[in-house]
Enzyme design. Structure first.
Site, PDB file in Angstrom:
ATOM      1  N   ASN A  44      34.584  47.631  61.388  1.00 48.45           N
ATOM      2  CA  ASN A  44      34.530  48.355  60.103  1.00 48.45           C
ATOM      3  C   ASN A  44      33.318  49.296  59.982  1.00 48.45           C
ATOM      4  O   ASN A  44      33.270  50.128  59.075  1.00 48.45           O
ATOM      5  CB  ASN A  44      34.580  47.391  58.909  1.00 48.45           C
ATOM      6  CG  ASN A  44      35.954  46.787  58.675  1.00 48.45           C
ATOM      7  OD1 ASN A  44      36.085  45.652  58.220  1.00 48.45           O
ATOM      8  ND2 ASN A  44      37.011  47.527  58.979  1.00 48.45           N
ATOM      9  N   ASP A  86      43.597  42.521  53.275  1.00 52.39           N
ATOM     10  CA  ASP A  86      43.761  43.950  53.578  1.00 52.39           C
ATOM     11  C   ASP A  86      44.535  44.678  52.480  1.00 52.39           C
ATOM     12  O   ASP A  86      45.379  44.088  51.805  1.00 52.39           O
ATOM     13  CB  ASP A  86      44.483  44.094  54.924  1.00 52.39           C
ATOM     14  CG  ASP A  86      44.360  45.495  55.493  1.00 52.39           C
ATOM     15  OD1 ASP A  86      43.362  46.190  55.166  1.00 52.39           O
ATOM     16  OD2 ASP A  86      45.247  45.907  56.250  1.00 52.39           O
TER      17      ASP A  86
HETATM   18  C1  IPE Z   1      40.729  44.009  58.946  1.00 54.81           C
HETATM   19  O1  IPE Z   1      41.272  45.052  58.214  1.00 54.81           O
HETATM   20  C2  IPE Z   1      39.327  43.718  58.516  1.00 54.81           C
HETATM   21  C3  IPE Z   1      39.165  43.125  57.196  1.00 54.81           C
HETATM   22  C4  IPE Z   1      40.123  42.798  56.366  1.00 54.81           C
HETATM   23  C5  IPE Z   1      37.797  42.874  56.822  1.00 54.81           C
HETATM   24  P1  IPE Z   1      41.201  46.576  58.735  1.00 54.81           P
HETATM   25  O2  IPE Z   1      41.808  47.391  57.666  1.00 54.81           O
HETATM   26  O3  IPE Z   1      39.826  46.900  59.138  1.00 54.81           O
HETATM   27  O4  IPE Z   1      42.116  46.518  60.028  1.00 54.81           O
HETATM   28  P2  IPE Z   1      42.916  47.682  60.762  1.00 54.81           P
HETATM   29  O5  IPE Z   1      41.964  48.805  61.019  1.00 54.81           O
HETATM   30  O6  IPE Z   1      44.029  48.110  59.832  1.00 54.81           O
HETATM   31  O7  IPE Z   1      43.461  47.052  61.993  1.00 54.81           O
HETATM   32  C1  IPE Z   2      40.392  45.555  53.471  1.00 54.01           C
HETATM   33  O1  IPE Z   2      40.937  46.646  52.830  1.00 54.01           O
HETATM   34  C2  IPE Z   2      38.929  45.392  53.174  1.00 54.01           C
HETATM   35  C3  IPE Z   2      38.050  45.710  54.308  1.00 54.01           C
HETATM   36  C4  IPE Z   2      38.418  46.040  55.500  1.00 54.01           C
HETATM   37  C5  IPE Z   2      36.632  45.647  54.039  1.00 54.01           C
HETATM   38  P1  IPE Z   2      40.917  48.094  53.497  1.00 54.01           P
HETATM   39  O2  IPE Z   2      39.680  48.794  53.094  1.00 54.01           O
HETATM   40  O3  IPE Z   2      41.152  47.995  54.954  1.00 54.01           O
HETATM   41  O4  IPE Z   2      42.163  48.755  52.772  1.00 54.01           O
HETATM   42  P2  IPE Z   2      43.266  49.674  53.438  1.00 54.01           P
HETATM   43  O5  IPE Z   2      43.827  48.934  54.608  1.00 54.01           O
HETATM   44  O6  IPE Z   2      42.580  50.940  53.828  1.00 54.01           O
HETATM   45  O7  IPE Z   2      44.283  49.850  52.358  1.00 54.01           O
HETATM   46 MG    MG Z   3      42.825  47.967  56.088  1.00 54.54          MG
END
Ligand code: IPE
Ligand code: IPE
Ligand code: MG
Length: 235
Positions: A65, A17
């Site tokens: 997502n 993340d």
């Molecule tokens: C979890 O991260 C999913 C992945 C890393 C693929 P998110 O960024 O989607 O999670 P939330 O929304 O902060 O809980």
């Molecule tokens: C994790 O990074 C990757 C996926 C969920 C695909 P994020 O896209 O959630 O990055 P932040 O949390 O918005 O920084």
């Molecule tokens: Mg995230």
């Protein structure tokens, strides 16, 4: 190689993340963060494999997502597809077996095709297992496991932990030893809910694109100091 005297967990799961925030802090688009995140994933896969990890589960795209902007979702799908198509040599060089956990149904057919192909092409490799979680949700996996159980003639009175876990996407990597979340959030966001029942947790403030092998060694170092009791009392 990691420093000596570390206990290396057998199954490591990573919630990768912080790609978006990493990009934002540099004035870049969220998609640049995902591109950089993929480079990190390759770096960490290589280091985990060199360290002796047996299975590495990487959370690449959750069942939630899809709520993101269409542009970001299609970029991620494209990135996953291109990576799987082009990186066969990366997996072959290290003997990495790629598997997929998650719901194949809602994925675009070209992504589904690449997933099935890489699983097949790497199925005889005996090195570390790289389990890619794409359109994965812990609840969705448990629901699908129940459906498989019922469809195979399973009876309600016979449901136990084994009946359920043998119907998960990969029963042979059902126990998670170390759960890592990068990017500063302290939650599990529907990641490996069943498998993480007794996982050790490690949270890192570092955004995923900035993660290096030193961060993974630091997680191993913390893991090595944990005493896993599984509800028992040490003798
Ligand atoms: C979890 O991260 C999913 C992945 C890393 C693929 P998110 O960024 O989607 O999670 P939330 O929304 O902060 O809980
Ligand atoms: C994790 O990074 C990757 C996926 C969920 C695909 P994020 O896209 O959630 O990055 P932040 O949390 O918005 O920084
Ligand atoms: Mg995230």
């Amino acid at each position: 190689m990691p420093p000596d005297n570390l206990t290396i967990p057998s199954h490591v799961g990573i919630i990768m993340d912080g790609n978006g925030r990493w990009a934002k802090s540099r004035g870049l688009s969220r998609t640049s963060g995902h591109k950089e995140g993929l480079e990190t994933a390759k770096r960490i896969v290589a280091h985990a494999s060199d360290s002796g990890v047996s299975s590495l589960s990487l959370f690449a795209f959750s069942t939630e997502n899809w709520r993101r902007a269409e542009e970001e979702v299609s970029f991620l799908m494209g990135l996953i597809k291109t990576h799987l198509r082009k990186q066969y040599d990366f997996y072959k060089e290290r003997g990495l077996r790629v598997t997929h956990s998650g719901n194949l149904e809602r994925l675009p057919s070209d992504v589904r095709k690449e997933i099935l192909l890489v699983e097949k092409d790497t199925s005889s490799f005996t090195g570390m297992r790289v389990n890619l979680l794409i359109n994965y949700g812990g609840r969705d996996e448990i629901i699908r496991a129940f459906k498989k159980y019922i469809r195979s003639g399973g009876l309600p009175e016979d449901i136990d932990e084994e009946a359920l876990s043998t119907n998960l996407d990969y029963p042979d990597i059902a126990e998670l030893d170390l759960l890592i979340r990068t990017g500063g959030e302290l939650r599990i966001s529907n990641f490996l809910l069943w498998q993480a029942a007794y996982a050790e947790l490690f949270f890192s403030d570092t955004y995923w694109p900035d993660w290096t092998s030193e961060n993974l060694d630091e997680a191993f170092s913390h893991y090595s100091k944990r005493q896993r009791r599984f509800g028992g009392v040490p003798t």
